[in-house]
Design an enzyme around this catalytic site. Structure first.
Site: not given
Lengths: 362, 197
Positions: A145, A309, A342
């Site tokens: 991320s 995700d 995610h």
């Protein structure tokens, strides 16, 4: 596993991308394993939005680090072989200089006066940390991320200081939808009556409700629909374990509980700062497109995305790989199932760990 | 067989070239080309286990279903594209061939020959061919577009694809005068170097 936690001072300060300057700052740094004599086994792990320096092992409360499933002896990032470092990002709220810290000029908490920091600033501060440790090159820089964005930025900003980069569940820039979600979260914080334009510490209060709502929204975006469905379905929460009598469903209780817990430890200004940094990042920014941005990259790239995700879908990682390949950069792109949306980048599964471990040791 | 194929393909790949191998498997061919020809190689593979093996070898690899398109690679300026024993598994082999020739000037294709005499005997006896080269039953095989050497060459002609070079191998993976005299009947595998006319 040998673990060291240390607050390191940088008395020379740092010039920030915004044009502002911090005359001095501190970083909370944690390391795992041992640096070899030639200093060639150092790995930098970058944390995501709400993470911190505590990446592996257990703390006194028996909690595990955010990437403990992947970092440790004989794990994907093997601390028997590598010296792994993770620091709380500048502007964070886990020990590094941030909005909660006392500004020596005013002897008050920075609060709303803390300057905006960026992904580039974090990378620059990590470079200062690297210099302080006399490490001349990272074997690998990796993260998921927002951490993946830092790994990408490292490969662009300091090509001769990094051999490999791992960019997981990330993108070269946030999407419109990402920015939109973050803005709703920020708005809930700003509109908390205890926010006081960011100077709540001075007022002796915390905008807890705002942080809680922000986190509840964020949490939904980190999970996949399928995961939420299989974990909670439409099950009702037991009366005995309800956090609030208004709660009906398990998923409500879960979000309430998670949001509440988060609001007790996370700083509201940091929340705004970190999401702004995330929204503002664009690897191609100063260049004419991503392909130009990657022109000088020499690190080998491993880009991993997860099908489940929807916040940073795999296609975003693929764009980085294609741009890298067009620049003749050795780069791989792998998509894995990942059950957790995610958040999949946080969890061990055999393929994920194997791929990281083989890449880092290849 | 794999060793022989590697040898033939190696001879066709220029030194220091940029190569993409569609259906690269465990990355052995690319690894060999990286060693002997100093190429910059990228593999494309769908199977996660094979991807792991590529990464362990230090071979860059991209997870992608080749059937979903090769157009994403067109901006990358490859010198050579390779598709070894995969073209017969694709939904649209003709499109794939043309795409490969769009993304690189040279293109190497290898394919199993359904015209091989043992396959013909199988068919003559009323059964789908099952041979050491094509070991799977009709209901298990990934080979949905099998063809003979003759079929493949007429497709090339139709698509105005130039066969720059070709090698035919027998069941032991060997080249011989006999096989090259009547490849459609005697070869188990055709290896082609293609260019766009």
């Amino acid at each position: 596993m040998k673990t060291r936690t240390e607050l390191m001072s940088f008395p020379d300060g740092i010039d920030l991308e915004s044009g502002d300057r911090l005359d001095t700052f501190e970083l909370m740094v944690e390391s795992y394993g041992e640096l070899n004599e030639s200093k060639t086994n150092a790995v930098l792990v970058c944390h995501a939005f709400s993470g911190n320096h505590f990446a592996a092992g257990k703390n006194n409360d028996n909690e595990k680090g955010w990437w403990d499933q992947l970092i440790g002896p004989d794990k994907a990032i093997d601390t028997n072989k590598f010296y792994v470092i993770c620091c709380n990002n500048l502007g964070g709220c886990s020990g590094s200089t941030g909005p909660k810290s006392i500004d020596s000029k005013t002897s008050k908490a920075y609060g709303s006066n803390f300057p905006q920091v960026s992904v580039s600033d974090w990378v620059n501060s990590q470079k200062m940390l690297m210099d302080k440790l006399n490490i001349s090159s990272w074997e690998m820089v990796l993260g998921g991320s927002l951490g993946g964005m830092q790994a990408l930025q490292w490969s662009i900003a300091y090509p001769n200081k990094i051999k490999k980069a791992g960019i997981f569940a990330a993108a070269a820039k946030s999407s419109t939808q990402n920015i939109a979600m973050n803005e709703v979260a920020r708005e809930s914080i700003r509109k908390d009556q205890n926010f006081h334009e960011g100077d709540y510490i001075e007022q002796g209060v915390i905008p807890k409700n705002g942080i809680k709502t922000a986190r509840m929204l964020g949490h939904i975006t980190y999970l996949s629909e399928k995961h939420m469905d299989s974990r909670f379905g439409r099950k009702f929460q037991d009366d005995d374990s309800k956090v609030d009598q208004d709660v009906d469903f398990e998923v409500e209780n879960y979000l309430q509980y998670k949001g509440e817990k988060f609001s007790e430890v996370f700083d509201a200004n940091t929340y705004i700062l970190m999401t702004k940094a995330m929204d503002g990042y664009d690897a191609a920014g100063k260049f004419n497109g991503l392909e130009n941005a990657l022109e000088g990259v020499t690190a080998e790239l491993l880009i991993i995305g997860f099908y489940s995700d929807w916040l940073y879908p795999p296609q975003r990682g693929k764009e980085i790989q294609i741009a890298a390949m067009n620049n003749n950069i050795k780069s791989s792109y792998v998509v894995l199932e990942g059950e957790h949306g995610h958040d999949s980048f946080l969890f061990h599964n055999d393929q994920y760990s194997q791929i990281i471990s083989k890449f880092i040791q290849s | 067989m794999a060793k022989k194929l590697t040898k033939i393909i190696t001879a066709w790949v220029p030194k220091d070239s940029k190569v993409i191998d569609f259906g690269c498997g465990d990355g052995s061919l690319l690894k060999e080309l990286m060693k002997t020809k100093k190429i910059l190689g990228y593999g494309v593979e769908i199977n996660n286990k094979k991807i792991e093996e590529c990464i362990a070898k230090g071979v860059p690899v991209i997870k992608q279903d080749i059937d979903k398109g090769l157009h994403e690679f067109e901006s990358s300026n490859f010198d050579v594209s390779i598709m070894a024993r995969s073209i017969q598994c694709l939904k649209d082999p003709s499109l794939a061939l043309n795409r490969m020739l769009k993304l690189s000037k040279r293109c190497v294709v290898t394919l199993p020959n359904l015209g091989y005499w043992k396959c013909r005997i199988n068919l003559a006896s009323g059964k789908m061919p099952v041979t050491p080269e094509l070991p799977s039953s009709w209901y298990e095989t990934e080979n949905i577009h099998l063809c003979t050497i003759e079929d493949f060459e007429s497709l090339c002609k139709k698509e105005r694809i130039k066969i720059k070079d070709k090698v035919f191998l027998d069941s032991r993976g060997k080249q011989s005068t006999l096989v090259s005299m009547s490849p459609n009947l005697l070869a188990t595998e055709g290896v082609y170097l293609l260019e766009k006319e």
